[in-house]
Each structure stands twice: as C-alpha cells, then as structure tokens.
Motif scaffolding. Structure first.
Motif, mmCIF file in Angstrom:
data_model
loop_
_atom_site.group_PDB
_atom_site.id
_atom_site.type_symbol
_atom_site.label_atom_id
_atom_site.label_comp_id
_atom_site.label_asym_id
_atom_site.label_seq_id
_atom_site.Cartn_x
_atom_site.Cartn_y
_atom_site.Cartn_z
ATOM 1 N N ARG A 40 0.826 -1.202 0.000
ATOM 2 C CA ARG A 40 0.000 0.000 0.000
ATOM 3 C C ARG A 40 0.867 1.261 0.000
ATOM 4 N N TYR A 41 1.962 1.208 0.775
ATOM 5 C CA TYR A 41 2.861 2.354 0.807
ATOM 6 C C TYR A 41 3.472 2.590 -0.579
ATOM 7 N N PHE A 42 3.918 1.521 -1.229
ATOM 8 C CA PHE A 42 4.496 1.655 -2.570
ATOM 9 C C PHE A 42 3.459 2.179 -3.559
ATOM 10 N N LEU A 43 2.247 1.687 -3.486
ATOM 11 C CA LEU A 43 1.180 2.158 -4.379
ATOM 12 C C LEU A 43 0.880 3.632 -4.146
ATOM 13 N N ASP A 44 0.900 4.056 -2.902
ATOM 14 C CA ASP A 44 0.666 5.471 -2.597
ATOM 15 C C ASP A 44 1.763 6.343 -3.193
ATOM 16 N N GLN A 45 3.009 5.878 -3.140
ATOM 17 C CA GLN A 45 4.106 6.638 -3.725
ATOM 18 C C GLN A 45 3.927 6.806 -5.236
ATOM 19 N N LEU A 46 3.491 5.746 -5.910
ATOM 20 C CA LEU A 46 3.261 5.827 -7.353
ATOM 21 C C LEU A 46 2.096 6.762 -7.679
ATOM 22 N N ALA A 47 1.104 6.780 -6.807
ATOM 23 C CA ALA A 47 -0.045 7.665 -7.030
ATOM 24 C C ALA A 47 0.345 9.132 -6.856
ATOM 25 N N ILE A 48 1.240 9.408 -5.908
ATOM 26 C CA ILE A 48 1.651 10.788 -5.629
ATOM 27 C C ILE A 48 2.607 11.297 -6.701
ATOM 28 N N TYR A 49 3.564 10.465 -7.074
ATOM 29 C CA TYR A 49 4.606 10.880 -8.023
ATOM 30 C C TYR A 49 4.400 10.159 -9.350
ATOM 31 N N THR A 50 3.812 10.863 -10.275
ATOM 32 C CA THR A 50 3.428 10.228 -11.537
ATOM 33 C C THR A 50 4.626 9.859 -12.402
ATOM 34 N N HIS A 51 5.807 10.427 -12.144
ATOM 35 C CA HIS A 51 6.981 10.070 -12.932
ATOM 36 C C HIS A 51 7.743 8.888 -12.339
ATOM 37 N N PHE A 52 7.266 8.336 -11.210
ATOM 38 C CA PHE A 52 7.839 7.095 -10.695
ATOM 39 C C PHE A 52 7.296 5.933 -11.515
ATOM 40 N N ALA A 53 8.193 5.133 -12.074
ATOM 41 C CA ALA A 53 7.764 3.962 -12.837
ATOM 42 C C ALA A 53 7.581 2.751 -11.934
ATOM 43 N N GLY A 54 8.327 2.710 -10.838
ATOM 44 C CA GLY A 54 8.223 1.578 -9.929
ATOM 45 C C GLY A 54 9.033 1.820 -8.671
ATOM 46 N N ILE A 55 8.709 1.076 -7.610
ATOM 47 C CA ILE A 55 9.439 1.159 -6.348
ATOM 48 C C ILE A 55 9.520 -0.243 -5.777
ATOM 49 N N TYR A 56 10.661 -0.598 -5.190
ATOM 50 C CA TYR A 56 10.854 -1.995 -4.804
ATOM 51 C C TYR A 56 11.823 -2.136 -3.640
ATOM 52 N N LEU A 57 11.786 -3.338 -3.051
ATOM 53 C CA LEU A 57 12.684 -3.715 -1.963
ATOM 54 C C LEU A 57 13.234 -5.104 -2.250
ATOM 55 N N SER A 58 14.556 -5.246 -2.123
ATOM 56 C CA SER A 58 15.222 -6.531 -2.359
ATOM 57 C C SER A 58 15.949 -6.956 -1.097
ATOM 58 N N LYS A 59 15.906 -8.251 -0.802
ATOM 59 C CA LYS A 59 16.557 -8.758 0.395
ATOM 60 C C LYS A 59 17.778 -9.602 0.016
ATOM 61 N N PRO A 60 18.734 -9.750 0.943
ATOM 62 C CA PRO A 60 19.963 -10.492 0.630
ATOM 63 C C PRO A 60 19.733 -11.952 0.232
ATOM 64 N N ASN A 61 18.602 -12.534 0.611
ATOM 65 C CA ASN A 61 18.328 -13.931 0.237
ATOM 66 C C ASN A 61 17.669 -14.044 -1.137
ATOM 67 N N GLY A 62 17.463 -12.899 -1.822
ATOM 68 C CA GLY A 62 16.854 -12.920 -3.146
ATOM 69 C C GLY A 62 15.379 -12.582 -3.158
ATOM 70 N N ASP A 63 14.770 -12.420 -1.990
ATOM 71 C CA ASP A 63 13.368 -11.993 -1.958
ATOM 72 C C ASP A 63 13.242 -10.607 -2.599
ATOM 73 N N PHE A 64 12.104 -10.388 -3.249
ATOM 74 C CA PHE A 64 11.938 -9.154 -4.016
ATOM 75 C C PHE A 64 10.484 -8.736 -3.961
ATOM 76 N N TYR A 65 10.270 -7.445 -3.671
ATOM 77 C CA TYR A 65 8.913 -6.906 -3.617
ATOM 78 C C TYR A 65 8.883 -5.668 -4.486
ATOM 79 N N TYR A 66 8.107 -5.708 -5.564
ATOM 80 C CA TYR A 66 8.176 -4.668 -6.596
ATOM 81 C C TYR A 66 6.775 -4.247 -7.023
#
Length: 338
Positions: free
Chosen positions: A90-116
């Motif tokens: 929800r936080y990432f979606l809110d950031q995309l809604a506020i900043y229209t020039h953001f194409a994506g926002i993500y978090l990567s973990k050292p074990n390879g987990d990825f949230y995009y």
C-alpha cells in the motif's frame, strides 16, 4: 587657385564626415555585436539554469522517497515478510499515485526476496502490478498481482518461469558495495521502453547486517517534453546528455532511443554523436570535449563556442549540473542572426 582650395575644403569636410560616420558606425556595430553576443550567452545560461532546476526537482522526489522508505523500514512502520506485506504494498502504491513520474518502487533482500510495485497495464483494466519473489526452504515462488486505478485486484497468478534475481542487478551491487544511496546512468526501462534512471539505497539491521536494498525507477521522458517547450530565441534548441555521451532529453523524444547493437528488440539510448539532429551534433562537436580515462566527459564549468552550418553562424553552450550525483550536461544552441 580659389577653385582648388574650395573643392579641397569641400572634399576635406566630406572626408571628415564620412570618416567620422564610418568610425562611429564601426564602433557601434562592434559594441552592439559584443552586447548581443553577451545577451545570447545570458539567454543560453538562463535556459540551462531553468532546465537544471526542473530536472533536479524531478529527481529530488525520488531521493526523498527512497530515504523515507529506509526510515520507515528501520522504524518497522512498514515491514516485508512473505506473509504480511500489505502495508508495504500500500505504501508503494501510494508513492506511485503521488509521483506520476515514478515507474516503480521496490525492496530486495539479501536472500533474493523481491517486492516490486510498478505501473503496468498488461492485464485488461489494470494500472499497477505487484511482483513478489519469495525464497524459503520449500523453494522459490513468484507471484504477480494486477490492480486497477482504484487499487482493486484485477488478476493474481504465479509465474514459475520467472528467474529474476535482484542481487545481480547493477543498482543492487553498487548500493551494497558503497553502503549509500546511489544513482544509475540513464537507460531504457525494459517494460515501458521509456528512458529512466534508478536510485537505490541500503537499509541495515541493528547488528549492521544488510536488511535490504530499496530502489525507485524514475521515468525521465517528461524532461524531453519540458525541454521541447522552452523558448530559445526563434530557432534555438536545448538537449541534455549524460557524461558518458548518452542522450537524456531532447525535444523529439523518439530520437532519444535506437535499437540495441546486438540486434535484439530492446532499445538503448542514443549517443550525442548519433543523434538525428545535425545542429545539436555540431553544437557538441564545436566544444572539442574529449573523454577521460574512465570514458566520460568531464566539464567543470560552462563552455561556449560558435559554429557554422549552411552559411549561418550559431552560438552554443554546454554547462554541467551542479550536483555530482547527476553527472549530466545541458546543451543549448541558437542562430546568431536570431
């Protein structure tokens, strides 16, 4: 004798008048030319300052978003685990809604987990896509969720063929190695095929171990729209390049990219020497910039030049960004007779 003296006096007066007129006119011309050339430089500098301000405002939001995300993760306001990541999405979606020039926002973990979370309309009615990669004792899973503009779920499926590993990406490696927020060179985004840039920064556990890398993809095609709207005399033009020679912004957005050299369907950014605009190429060439050992152009201060094209003279200027993390150069050129 009187006749000769009379005509001599007349001729002398005429010569004095003509001479004075010629000297005055020449002096006025040279003074006016000097003033107008300085005026041309002032115009180009003002345009460059305006373009720099617009670009820096465009990118500064991404740095603030990345820094805020790190603080929220460190304070456990938002968290990322495979079973309870709704707040982060929800936080990432809110950031995309506020900043229209953001194409994506993500978090990567050292074990390879990825949230995009990114803008994506591959599914009918969808505006956003969430990609979740989880690695645990049972193996790896990749889940894709599409949402509409109101954030209602449109589609939800697994992708067993996905093999994306964020840990091998340049932004992840560099942020991990330098232990700070870093910026990539501009490039063409794979999904949207638009020019963009990535900012990434690490977040750490209390013990000092890496917790994850936060990244924000920013589309920069709006900079081309802005540059195209600038009024630079009657026939002037501006462009923006990275210090490696890649074109970052140009009034005609389609001229920024070209098919990759490997013959694939992907695109890459055009080099300034390849740009399909002879005046911009000549304006850059007139500066006689040379690449350094690192393959980049180093321009510590503004540089001016004059060049000719098809019988017309032009004035040009290159000026660097004042902020080192964006090693971009703005170019401006306009006809002398403007």
């Amino acid at each position: 004798m009187r006749f000769s003296i009379r005509w001599a006096l007349i001729f002398g007066f005429l010569t004095l008048i003509w001479g004075t007129s010629l000297i005055t006119t020449t002096s006025m011309y040279l003074s006016s030319e000097k003033v107008l050339k300085q005026h041309a430089r002032d115009i180009m500098e003002n345009i460059a300052d305006l373009a720099k301000e617009q670009s820096q405002n465009h990118l500064a939001h991404a740095q603030a978003a990345a820094a805020l995300t790190r603080r929220l993760l460190n304070a456990h306001v938002v968290s990322f685990d495979g079973n309870n990541a709704d707040k982060l999405e929800r936080y990432f979606l809110d950031q995309l809604a506020i900043y229209t020039h953001f194409a994506g926002i993500y978090l990567s973990k050292p074990n390879g987990d990825f949230y995009y979370v990114s803008r994506n309309s591959q599914q009918p009615g969808a505006s956003f896509r969430t990609k979740i990669i989880l690695n645990d004792s049972s193996g790896r899973t990749t889940r894709l969720l599409w949402r509409d503009a109101e954030l209602n779920l449109v589609a939800d499926k697994l992708d067993p063929q996905d093999d994306f590993d964020p840990r091998v990406r340049p932004w992840y490696k560099r942020a991990d190695e330098e232990r700070r927020i870093v910026w990539t060179d501009p490039y063409i985004f794979f999904t949207s095929q638009k020019p963009g840039i990535t900012i990434a920064g690490p977040t750490y556990e209390v013990t000092g171990n890496l917790r994850g890398i936060i990244g924000v993809d920013i589309e920069i095609d709006q900079l081309s729209t802005f540059i195209g709207s600038l009024k630079i005399g009657k026939n002037g033009r501006a462009f923006m390049i990275n210090d490696n020679g890649d074109l970052v912004a140009f009034p005609d957005l389609e001229k920024i990219r070209k098919t990759g050299d490997d013959g694939s369907k992907g695109f890459r950014l055009v080099k300034i020497q390849e740009l399909d605009d002879v005046l911009s190429r000549k304006a850059f060439a007139a500066m006689h910039l040379k690449t350094e050992a690192d393959g980049r152009y180093h321009l510590p201060r503004s540089r001016f030049a004059r060049f000719e094209h098809e019988g017309r003279h032009y004035h040009a200027m290159l000026t660097p960004f004042s902020i080192a993390r964006w090693p971009w150069i703005i170019g401006v050129h306009l006809p002398e007779d403007d």
